[in-house]
Scaffold this active site. Structure first.
Site, PDB file in Angstrom:
ATOM      1  N   ASP A   4      26.875   6.517  83.088  1.00 17.75           N
ATOM      2  CA  ASP A   4      26.813   7.344  82.077  1.00 17.75           C
ATOM      3  C   ASP A   4      28.309   8.090  81.816  1.00 17.75           C
ATOM      4  O   ASP A   4      28.938   8.114  82.970  1.00 17.75           O
ATOM      5  CB  ASP A   4      25.813   8.421  82.339  1.00 17.75           C
ATOM      6  CG  ASP A   4      25.721   9.530  81.079  1.00 17.75           C
ATOM      7  OD1 ASP A   4      25.688   9.166  79.921  1.00 17.75           O
ATOM      8  OD2 ASP A   4      26.089  10.815  81.332  1.00 17.75           O
ATOM      9  N   ASP A   6      29.347  11.340  79.930  1.00 15.64           N
ATOM     10  CA  ASP A   6      29.417  12.697  79.889  1.00 15.64           C
ATOM     11  C   ASP A   6      28.544  13.411  80.811  1.00 15.64           C
ATOM     12  O   ASP A   6      27.197  13.099  80.839  1.00 15.64           O
ATOM     13  CB  ASP A   6      29.178  13.353  78.565  1.00 15.64           C
ATOM     14  CG  ASP A   6      30.022  12.704  77.347  1.00 15.64           C
ATOM     15  OD1 ASP A   6      31.113  12.725  77.445  1.00 15.64           O
ATOM     16  OD2 ASP A   6      29.450  12.235  76.292  1.00 15.64           O
ATOM     17  N   ASP A  12      31.219  17.401  80.763  1.00 16.22           N
ATOM     18  CA  ASP A  12      30.362  17.278  79.342  1.00 16.22           C
ATOM     19  C   ASP A  12      30.862  18.089  78.382  1.00 16.22           C
ATOM     20  O   ASP A  12      30.612  19.561  78.646  1.00 16.22           O
ATOM     21  CB  ASP A  12      28.940  17.365  79.780  1.00 16.22           C
ATOM     22  CG  ASP A  12      28.202  17.254  78.551  1.00 16.22           C
ATOM     23  OD1 ASP A  12      28.569  16.692  77.280  1.00 16.22           O
ATOM     24  OD2 ASP A  12      27.008  17.147  78.457  1.00 16.22           O
ATOM     25  N   TYR A  15      29.668  16.821  72.098  1.00 10.96           N
ATOM     26  CA  TYR A  15      30.271  16.217  71.014  1.00 10.96           C
ATOM     27  C   TYR A  15      31.735  16.053  70.818  1.00 10.96           C
ATOM     28  O   TYR A  15      32.430  16.182  69.897  1.00 10.96           O
ATOM     29  CB  TYR A  15      29.826  16.816  69.425  1.00 10.96           C
ATOM     30  CG  TYR A  15      28.435  16.932  69.633  1.00 10.96           C
ATOM     31  CD1 TYR A  15      27.423  15.774  69.378  1.00 10.96           C
ATOM     32  CD2 TYR A  15      27.781  18.152  69.572  1.00 10.96           C
ATOM     33  CE1 TYR A  15      25.902  16.064  69.603  1.00 10.96           C
ATOM     34  CE2 TYR A  15      26.258  18.410  69.519  1.00 10.96           C
ATOM     35  CZ  TYR A  15      25.530  17.370  69.646  1.00 10.96           C
ATOM     36  OH  TYR A  15      24.115  17.374  69.563  1.00 10.96           O
ATOM     37  N   ASN A  47      25.087   7.700  75.231  1.00  6.44           N
ATOM     38  CA  ASN A  47      24.666   7.998  73.968  1.00  6.44           C
ATOM     39  C   ASN A  47      25.697   8.918  73.196  1.00  6.44           C
ATOM     40  O   ASN A  47      25.984   9.967  73.774  1.00  6.44           O
ATOM     41  CB  ASN A  47      23.346   8.831  74.239  1.00  6.44           C
ATOM     42  CG  ASN A  47      22.249   8.005  74.465  1.00  6.44           C
ATOM     43  OD1 ASN A  47      22.070   6.715  74.366  1.00  6.44           O
ATOM     44  ND2 ASN A  47      21.173   8.839  75.032  1.00  6.44           N
ATOM     45  N   SER A  49      25.360  10.825  69.820  1.00  4.16           N
ATOM     46  CA  SER A  49      24.524  10.975  68.760  1.00  4.16           C
ATOM     47  C   SER A  49      25.365  11.999  67.904  1.00  4.16           C
ATOM     48  O   SER A  49      24.941  12.240  66.624  1.00  4.16           O
ATOM     49  CB  SER A  49      23.141  11.865  69.069  1.00  4.16           C
ATOM     50  OG  SER A  49      23.426  13.195  69.640  1.00  4.16           O
ATOM     51  N   ARG A  92      19.472   3.746  72.243  1.00  8.02           N
ATOM     52  CA  ARG A  92      19.526   4.928  72.760  1.00  8.02           C
ATOM     53  C   ARG A  92      18.834   5.170  73.852  1.00  8.02           C
ATOM     54  O   ARG A  92      17.318   5.109  74.080  1.00  8.02           O
ATOM     55  CB  ARG A  92      19.327   6.080  71.625  1.00  8.02           C
ATOM     56  CG  ARG A  92      19.419   7.420  72.087  1.00  8.02           C
ATOM     57  CD  ARG A  92      18.827   8.509  70.840  1.00  8.02           C
ATOM     58  NE  ARG A  92      18.980   9.734  71.553  1.00  8.02           N
ATOM     59  CZ  ARG A  92      20.154  10.288  71.658  1.00  8.02           C
ATOM     60  NH1 ARG A  92      21.178   9.942  71.244  1.00  8.02           N
ATOM     61  NH2 ARG A  92      20.128  11.646  72.056  1.00  8.02           N
TER      62      ARG A  92
END
Length: 179
Positions: A4, A6, A12, A15, A47, A49, A92
């Site tokens: 993964d 973030d 992390d 966005y 992901n 988003s 996702r």
């Protein structure tokens, strides 16, 4: 081995579309370098988003990925889902799509792949794809996600070492929640 992005490889920043805000987590460079030195292909499943939400562009996601590679070295594959949770896509996480796509592009069987992440969706995606998962809990990891994880590690290097110690398997049966 798939990571993964973030909260696992880098700090992390929700966005994040700014490459200058990319900060590797402690030990990330060493953990990924160890795998490369052993000839193990590495990839990222993430992901994002924020693209669906209009908070960042695909170009920004690519720019952040390039910065990650500038700091941690190249990854054999980047599998990124730009959809939102309500889009119902198959890529996702916790769906298996990203893991399956990354495995296909790396030429790796999911059953011989380990996914390392920081939340339950990472572990669920690994399981749904037929891969194994190692959870590296962070402050955002829910207690139930830790309890449900097939295996956990306190940091990224420990997770990589744990993954390397797992015996190869193709059709293992889960016992006591672990493969």
């Amino acid at each position: 081995m798939l990571f993964d992005r973030d909260g696992t490889l880098i700090v992390d920043v929700p966005y994040n579309g700014d490459p200058e805000r990319v900060v590797p987590l402690p030990g990330a460079g060493e953990a990924v370098a160890l795998l490369r030195s052993l000839g193990i292909p590495v990839g990222v499943v993430s992901n994002q988003s924020g693209v669906a939400r209009g908070l960042l562009t695909k170009r920004q996601v690519v720019a952040v990925g390039r910065r990650v590679e500038g700091l941690l070295g190249p990854f054999g594959v980047w599998a990124v889902c730009p959809h939102g949770p309500e889009d119902g896509c198959g890529c996702r996480k916790p769906a298996p799509g990203l893991v399956l796509a990354a495995c296909a592009r790396l030429g790796a069987r999911p059953s011989r792949t380990v996914v390392i992440g920081d939340i339950g969706a990472d572990m669920a995606a690994a399981r749904a794809a037929g891969a194994r998962g190692v959870l590296v809990p962070t402050p955002v990891t829910l207690p139930g996600e830790v309890a449900a994880a097939p295996r956990t590690a306190p940091d990224l290097m420990s997770a990589v070492r744990l993954a390397l110690a797992l015996p190869p398997w193709d059709h293992a049966v889960e016992r006591d929640g672990a493969r």
